[in-house]
Motif scaffolding. Sequence first.
Motif: not given
Length: 244
Positions: A43-45, A47-53, A107-115
């Motif tokens: 969940n990118p949101i 990861v970025v906003k709540q630092y759930q790396f 893989l992570t980059g593809i999913v994030l960009i594809g989204g």
Amino acid sequence: MAQAVEEWYKQMPIITRSYLTAAIVITIGCSLDIISPYHLYLNPILVVKQYQFWRLITNFLYFRKMDLDFMFHMFFLARYCKLLEENSFRGRTADFFYMLLFGASVLTGIVLIGGMIPYLSESFAKIIFLSNSLTFMMVYVWSKQNPFIHMSFLGLFTFTAGYLPWVLLGFSVLVGASALVDLLGMIAGHAYYFLEDVYPQMTGRQPLKTPSFIKALFADEAVVVAQPGNVRFAPPPAEEFHRD
């Protein structure tokens, strides 16, 4: 039987054993409701906003429910991850770890960009676990490095290993699994194969050189190739390791 399984497990190389163990433990933990998949998915949101790396890692460790599909992927993980680490990457544990890190990043980059792409975002939004894709990437890389090995699919027909990813992709479509997940693994695998094996031969450059800080994490064993007439079945004398 139990002793044979224990020996098989102990003989696995370190990366394969660690990945397989983590995948099985987490998947079983989720099946028993000890671990919640909602704390693992990508969940990118969050990861970025709540630092759930940790989600950048855990989404590669959960293989959904324990069914036939899970057993297939555990088999692929144990077999092809082990084959790569013991053969293509023998004595290069750091390079193998870097390959997995590269694949996970792609893989992570593809999913994030594809989204973020209209008309595609809905399909990519459904991909919240990339464990199957990373496993498929390893199958793809192995098939590219061993294209002429003869294989059989469920005893129905034979083919060479170069076609293995396509055979498995067709099987996924037949059983109703997501073809997109497998295709992502093929894309990541081909990106690694091209940059590691094809591009260096074309240009003499090596863009995927493993960083020194990753190599420092692993103490790779030297690979000794015995020459005819000079075969050793015992370790060399200690003084050979202390020559200036």
